[in-house]
Design a protein around this motif. Sequence first.
Motif, PDB file in Angstrom:
ATOM      1  N   ASP A 284      44.519  37.456  45.841  1.00 52.18           N
ATOM      2  CA  ASP A 284      44.631  38.920  45.948  1.00 52.18           C
ATOM      3  C   ASP A 284      43.400  39.638  45.382  1.00 52.18           C
ATOM      4  OD1 ASP A 284      47.198  38.451  46.885  1.00 52.18           O
ATOM      5  OD2 ASP A 284      48.173  38.918  44.973  1.00 52.18           O
ATOM      6  N   ALA A 285      42.882  39.131  44.241  1.00 51.04           N
ATOM      7  CA  ALA A 285      41.758  39.837  43.602  1.00 51.04           C
ATOM      8  C   ALA A 285      40.528  39.836  44.517  1.00 51.04           C
ATOM      9  CB  ALA A 285      41.426  39.212  42.250  1.00 51.04           C
ATOM     10  N   LEU A 286      40.314  38.733  45.252  1.00 52.78           N
ATOM     11  CA  LEU A 286      39.165  38.696  46.173  1.00 52.78           C
ATOM     12  C   LEU A 286      39.408  39.592  47.387  1.00 52.78           C
ATOM     13  CD1 LEU A 286      36.346  37.520  46.644  1.00 52.78           C
ATOM     14  CD2 LEU A 286      37.409  35.516  47.700  1.00 52.78           C
ATOM     15  N   GLN A 287      40.671  39.708  47.785  1.00 50.48           N
ATOM     16  CA  GLN A 287      40.986  40.651  48.866  1.00 50.48           C
ATOM     17  C   GLN A 287      40.567  42.063  48.457  1.00 50.48           C
ATOM     18  OE1 GLN A 287      44.836  40.367  50.825  1.00 50.48           O
ATOM     19  NE2 GLN A 287      44.947  42.590  51.085  1.00 50.48           N
ATOM     20  N   VAL A 288      40.874  42.423  47.205  1.00 56.38           N
ATOM     21  CA  VAL A 288      40.518  43.770  46.733  1.00 56.38           C
ATOM     22  C   VAL A 288      38.999  43.905  46.601  1.00 56.38           C
ATOM     23  CG1 VAL A 288      40.733  45.414  44.821  1.00 56.38           C
ATOM     24  CG2 VAL A 288      42.726  44.083  45.572  1.00 56.38           C
ATOM     25  N   LEU A 289      38.356  42.902  45.988  1.00 56.69           N
ATOM     26  CA  LEU A 289      36.895  42.977  45.780  1.00 56.69           C
ATOM     27  C   LEU A 289      36.158  43.149  47.111  1.00 56.69           C
ATOM     28  CD1 LEU A 289      36.594  40.141  43.094  1.00 56.69           C
ATOM     29  CD2 LEU A 289      36.096  42.569  42.690  1.00 56.69           C
ATOM     30  N   THR A 290      36.702  42.568  48.194  1.00 59.96           N
ATOM     31  CA  THR A 290      36.053  42.684  49.503  1.00 59.96           C
ATOM     32  C   THR A 290      36.660  43.831  50.319  1.00 59.96           C
ATOM     33  OG1 THR A 290      37.563  41.053  50.472  1.00 59.96           O
ATOM     34  CG2 THR A 290      35.466  40.210  49.622  1.00 59.96           C
ATOM     35  N   ASN A 291      37.432  44.663  49.675  1.00 61.64           N
ATOM     36  CA  ASN A 291      38.064  45.826  50.319  1.00 61.64           C
ATOM     37  C   ASN A 291      38.855  45.426  51.571  1.00 61.64           C
ATOM     38  OD1 ASN A 291      38.721  48.561  50.374  1.00 61.64           O
ATOM     39  ND2 ASN A 291      36.946  49.119  51.633  1.00 61.64           N
ATOM     40  N   GLY A 292      39.535  44.290  51.468  1.00 57.82           N
ATOM     41  CA  GLY A 292      40.398  43.849  52.564  1.00 57.82           C
ATOM     42  C   GLY A 292      39.682  43.083  53.659  1.00 57.82           C
TER      43      GLY A 292
ATOM     44  N   ILE B 243      39.081  45.510  38.620  1.00 57.48           N
ATOM     45  CA  ILE B 243      39.073  44.953  39.978  1.00 57.48           C
ATOM     46  C   ILE B 243      39.106  46.128  40.950  1.00 57.48           C
ATOM     47  CG2 ILE B 243      40.243  43.380  41.583  1.00 57.48           C
ATOM     48  CD1 ILE B 243      39.308  42.054  38.960  1.00 57.48           C
ATOM     49  N   SER B 244      38.004  46.297  41.665  1.00 57.63           N
ATOM     50  CA  SER B 244      37.981  47.303  42.734  1.00 57.63           C
ATOM     51  C   SER B 244      36.897  46.879  43.723  1.00 57.63           C
ATOM     52  CB  SER B 244      37.752  48.712  42.182  1.00 57.63           C
ATOM     53  OG  SER B 244      36.470  48.822  41.676  1.00 57.63           O
ATOM     54  N   PRO B 245      36.972  47.365  44.953  1.00 59.73           N
ATOM     55  CA  PRO B 245      36.040  46.885  45.970  1.00 59.73           C
ATOM     56  C   PRO B 245      34.581  47.030  45.538  1.00 59.73           C
ATOM     57  CG  PRO B 245      37.782  48.162  46.989  1.00 59.73           C
ATOM     58  CD  PRO B 245      37.954  48.316  45.505  1.00 59.73           C
ATOM     59  N   ILE B 246      33.777  46.003  45.837  1.00 59.24           N
ATOM     60  CA  ILE B 246      32.358  46.104  45.499  1.00 59.24           C
ATOM     61  C   ILE B 246      31.729  47.129  46.448  1.00 59.24           C
ATOM     62  CG2 ILE B 246      32.194  43.778  44.526  1.00 59.24           C
ATOM     63  CD1 ILE B 246      30.846  42.939  47.174  1.00 59.24           C
ATOM     64  N   GLN B 247      30.673  47.726  45.930  1.00 59.32           N
ATOM     65  CA  GLN B 247      30.033  48.862  46.612  1.00 59.32           C
ATOM     66  C   GLN B 247      29.706  48.572  48.088  1.00 59.32           C
ATOM     67  OE1 GLN B 247      26.300  49.505  44.602  1.00 59.32           O
ATOM     68  NE2 GLN B 247      25.563  50.258  46.573  1.00 59.32           N
TER      69      GLN B 247
ATOM     70  N   ASN C  87      37.587  53.030  50.631  1.00 55.78           N
ATOM     71  CA  ASN C  87      38.196  52.189  49.600  1.00 55.78           C
ATOM     72  C   ASN C  87      39.725  52.158  49.756  1.00 55.78           C
ATOM     73  OD1 ASN C  87      39.114  51.060  47.253  1.00 55.78           O
ATOM     74  ND2 ASN C  87      37.631  52.112  45.941  1.00 55.78           N
ATOM     75  N   LEU C  88      40.263  50.959  49.922  1.00 61.07           N
ATOM     76  CA  LEU C  88      41.709  50.837  50.177  1.00 61.07           C
ATOM     77  C   LEU C  88      42.556  50.765  48.911  1.00 61.07           C
ATOM     78  CD1 LEU C  88      41.640  48.100  53.009  1.00 61.07           C
ATOM     79  CD2 LEU C  88      41.911  50.577  53.291  1.00 61.07           C
ATOM     80  N   TYR C  89      41.888  50.519  47.754  1.00 62.71           N
ATOM     81  CA  TYR C  89      42.669  50.212  46.545  1.00 62.71           C
ATOM     82  C   TYR C  89      42.320  51.126  45.380  1.00 62.71           C
ATOM     83  CZ  TYR C  89      43.410  46.014  49.315  1.00 62.71           C
ATOM     84  OH  TYR C  89      43.719  45.162  50.326  1.00 62.71           O
ATOM     85  N   LYS C  90      43.356  51.421  44.593  1.00 65.61           N
ATOM     86  CA  LYS C  90      43.118  52.119  43.320  1.00 65.61           C
ATOM     87  C   LYS C  90      42.566  51.092  42.333  1.00 65.61           C
ATOM     88  CE  LYS C  90      47.574  54.321  44.030  1.00 65.61           C
ATOM     89  NZ  LYS C  90      48.971  54.130  43.639  1.00 65.61           N
ATOM     90  N   PRO C  91      41.629  51.480  41.472  1.00 58.38           N
ATOM     91  CA  PRO C  91      41.089  50.482  40.533  1.00 58.38           C
ATOM     92  C   PRO C  91      42.146  50.056  39.513  1.00 58.38           C
ATOM     93  CG  PRO C  91      40.115  52.656  40.166  1.00 58.38           C
ATOM     94  CD  PRO C  91      41.048  52.799  41.315  1.00 58.38           C
TER      95      PRO C  91
END
Length: 325
Positions: free
Chosen positions: A240-248, A282-286, A295-299
């Motif tokens: 899940d954390a990599l899903q968020v880091l790559t913004n899905g 954990i939040s999507p990388i720039q 951005n799909l996720y709240k940090p």
Amino acid sequence: MVVASPNPLKRSKKTKAMGVPTIDLSLKYQQRSTLTDLIVEACEDFGIFKVVNHGISTEVISALENHGLDFFSKPTPEKHLVVGPTVPKPFGYGFRNIGNNGDVGDLEYLLLHANLSSTHPPLFGEAVDDYVGAVADLSCELLDLMAEGLWVSDKTIFSKLIRDVQSDSLLRLNHYPPLKNKDSFINGSGERIGFGEHSDPQILTILRSNDVGGLQICMPDGLWVPVQPDPNAFYVMVGDALQVLTNGRFGSVKHRAMANNSTTKARMSMNFFGAPPLNATISPIQEMVSPMNPNLYKPFTWGEYKRAMHSSRLSDCRLNLFKRR
Ligand code: GA4
């Protein structure tokens, strides 16, 4: 810069017939860009791939495997004595209970901290440290290849979370006993379950099992397909954390382990869960966010995600709690 796109349409084209992609890590020497493209594609389309020619020695793998099998063959009271209570809180030996919220499965397991600076119970000599060192290196190498394939400027942007001395990585040995009692742990669809469906919360999972099958993944079209066991390979799963880091752009893979159907041989899997430190955000990388790909996720911090996961059931979609509306 590559424009990231969480593209459910692209994912849904992939079906059972295609199987889990195999990645030959020896391509890194001659065909690096082919390798990075294949890894990115596997993470986008399936969230899982098999790695061959990974470079981890059989000795390191067998040492942990033999210690594990030896441990699980001990009488139950002895296992509890060696590493702790029935329901590890959260580390130790577990029997049938998974997590804190009533999930059960037909297995027993050992759950250990696996950051490179932690001390392990003096259980298996050097075997845990050697194995964790090797698979942590492999996961970091794969994460660097992913970053490269995504054209991210800092190639270590993912792996440094796992390399951090405070990393919250885990090692889990799951032992699925041979078939004894056909009536146990039958789910609503009449299936006997070893470890129920879920996605792994961490960044990356490196799974190695013996030659007894049981792992299944849920394909993008919703079908459950068996994954062939291969003791010489590792299966790598997006968490899940990599899903968020790559913004899905990469999707964590839903998987489960069926109860062991072998009448004679136990299935044992050894799982390394590469995780960030508790205080990491954990939040999507720039590079994965743009006007086209908001951005799909709240940090959130990894510690916050862990709290959410420990108050959820195994099959819950914990990431929904952190989605922007
Ligand atoms: C799934 C992946 C790992 O095995 C694990 C599991 C954890 C546990 O066994 O305590 C969880 C599960 C896993 C996710 C939801 C919660 C927590 C059981 C459960 C019901 C160790 C992990 O990190 O998350």
